[in-house]
Design an enzyme around this catalytic site. Structure first.
Site: not given
Ligand code: BGC
Length: 567
Positions: A102, A226, A297, A359-360
């Site tokens: 990540d 991310d 993402e 995980h979200d």
């Molecule tokens: C991650 C989350 C995180 C957020 C802030 C996201 O998209 O997947 O778990 O809380 O980014 O970094």
């Protein structure tokens, strides 16, 4: 033109590991990198995935469980150290597994030395490394009233003019935090402990590209990047317009406040394409011997816009993450609609990807229910595109209810009912106390599921009809059948709207995938396809020849049929 051979991230299946929750090797109730090393044989040999993606393991005050990084080039001691990370890369590579890590480029922790410098004074050389702005009332010149805390709450804002614009934090409220010492606001798209970096500053960009180089030098094969669209905002910080439809544009569960605006100025400024291109150049420089990849993402559901992030010349992201199946209502035609629209929008030569949970968001088994969970796995592992399997999905783990006193996720505290702890509970390895995640007598950081005794790797390995056996069989079939791993996709018109039926084809070999999304028996009639043999069903109980004039599917059954070669 000859079709090029697919590379690892196109051929393979990715497995997401949330390191805190996978395997605790030192008895502190928190998973770690040594624990991942201990489970590599399971991942590579027993399960049969091709790559692992590790959620953040960097030094962090853990305000957002590692997505608040205070040092991009090290490992948090609770997870191990750089030597353990190197060992993990080596051991994974020895088993033919790739490592994706990540990368969190949008924001650092507020304890990162860069931010500590930046907030130390308006003239600090790193001031411009973050997004600082005056309030709407202009620069604040007076004394900060005593008792005015920088909580971001409405009272403290009122005391020193209002925030610079109407943007909203993904985690609720204004994303602008007042800094008493220097009399300006800083931007945080997520928690106030996660200040946004200013990617328009060339020094920031170089420093972050250097972070990528640091890990590429250590042998990582790729990055999951991310919150990637947030890195480029409107330089004039203009207000977002309201969302006229009032329709939910983001979030599962929905984020009603955030969804009240169209996010046209706080993310995805067109300049983002330039940055994606520069990230790609770094990956390509390293990719000459060993192909590296970047998957970004993003919550984008307009497939044309989404497809644009591959780049006009396919020179930006290797893949924008496709979240279409995370939020779609679980019904055959709705799911087919996502796949067909994406297939129609994706540029020639670009490679799709699919994911059902992470995980979200709630776990697949909880979202689609126990009857459909096998159909969901068959769908994920037979579509055209790289699948990502979330840890525990292979055994059918469900969300775990978390009592108020056990809550860990800051999102739950800010927006109750939106917490992500339920999908982050310990991996269920065996029926021993704590599900084999940590030693008996140790309290895991989140509780293990109540049903871990029947639902775990050890028990399911012994059961030839378990969810794990199905996942293994699907992974094995995908690996040994080029039609499934790299073939074309063609939807078929099923007799029933409750079925999603498609063909995958490569080099003259064709596989039919027929998925029944309902509780009723269904018949698929495709006489033009002739006959074939059942390669796998979700019930793991039948094989043999079938004629496709009449393929009967039981309730909630999915079936893969290898078609006879065209004579
Ligand atoms: C991650 C989350 C995180 C957020 C802030 C996201 O998209 O997947 O778990 O809380 O980014 O970094």
């Amino acid at each position: 033109m000859a079709e090029s051979e697919p590379v690892w991230w196109q051929r393979g299946v990715v497995y997401q590991i949330y390191p805190r929750s996978f395997q605790d090797s030192n008895g502190d109730g928190i998973g770690d990198l040594r624990g991942v090393i201990q489970r590599l044989d399971y991942l590579g040999q027993a399960l049969g995935v091709d790559a692992i993606w590790l959620s953040p393991f960097y030094p962090s005050p853990m305000a957002d469980f590692g997505y608040d990084v205070s040092n991009y080039c090290d490992v948090h001691p609770i997870f191990g150290d750089l030597a353990t990370f190197d060992e993990l890369v080596e051991e994974a590579h020895r088993r033919g597994l790739k490592i994706i890590i990540d990368f969190v480029p949008n924001h650092t922790s507020d304890r990162h030395p860069w931010f500590l410098e930046s907030r130390s004074s308006r003239t600090n050389p790193k001031r411009d490394w973050y997004v600082w702005a005056e309030g709407r009332g202009g620069p604040f010149r007076g004394r900060v009233p005593s008792g005015c805390r920088s909580s971001g709450g409405p009272q403290s804002m009122a005391a020193h003019s209002s925030p610079p614009n109407n943007w909203l934090s993904m985690f609720g409220g204004s994303p602008w935090e007042w800094d008493e010492a220097t009399g300006q606001y800083y931007l945080h798209t997520y928690l106030k402990e996660q200040p946004d970096l200013n990617w328009r500053n060339p020094e920031v960009k170089e420093a972050m590209l250097d972070v990528m180089r640091f890990w590429l030098d250590r042998g990582v094969d790729g990055f999951r990047i991310d919150a990637i669209l947030h890195i480029m905002k409107d330089p004039a910080l203009r207000d977002n317009p309201p969302n006229p439809g009032g329709r939910i544009v983001l979030g599962n569960p929905p984020l009603p406040e955030y969804d009240s605006q169209l996010h046209v100025h706080d993310q995805a400024h067109p300049d983002i394409h330039r940055v994606f291109h520069e990230m790609r150049q770094v990956l390509d420089e390293y990719g000459t011997k060993q192909p590296r990849m970047g998957i970004g993402e993003m919550d984008v559901f307009d497939w044309r816009v989404w497809a644009g992030y591959y780049g006009v010349h396919l020179d930006e992201l290797h893949m924008p993450f496709n979240f279409g199946l995370l939020r779609v209502p679980w019904a055959a035609q709705a799911v087919r609609g996502v796949v067909d629209s994406l297939e129609a929008a994706i540029p020639p030569g670009a490679w799709p990807n699919y994911v059902l949970s992470n995980h979200d968001v709630p776990r697949t088994a909880s979202r689609v229910g126990p009857a459909q969970v096998r159909v969901a796995m068959m769908l994920l592992l037979t579509l055209r595109g790289t699948p990502t399997v979330y840890y525990g999905e292979e055994i059918g783990m469900t969300d775990v209810p978390i009592a108020p006193e056990q809550v860990q996720d800051p999102l739950e505290r800010q927006l109750p009912a939106l917490g992500r702890d339920p999908e982050r509970t310990p991996m269920q390895w065996d029926p021993s106390p704590n599900a084999g995640f940590c030693p008996p007598g140790v309290e895991p950081w989140l509780p293990a599921a109540a049903d871990y005794q029947p639902i775990n790797v050890a028990v399911e390995r012994e059961d030839s009809h378990s969810m794990l056996s199905l996942t293994q069989a699907l992974l094995g079939l995908r690996r040994s059948t080029p039609a499934l791993s790299r073939g074309s996709y063609q939807p078929l018109e099923p007799a029933s709207p409750d079925c999603f039926v498609f063909l995958r084809e490569h080099d003259g070999v064709r596989c039919l995938v027929a998925l029944n999304f309902s509780d009723n028996e269904q018949t698929v009639a495709a006489p033009q396809l002739g006959s074939g043999s059942i390669a796998l069903t979700t019930h793991l109980d039948r094989r043999g020849e079938v004629h496709l004039a009449l393929l009967e599917l039981r309730s909630n059954e999915g079936c893969i049929v290898q078609l006879a070669e065209r004579g």
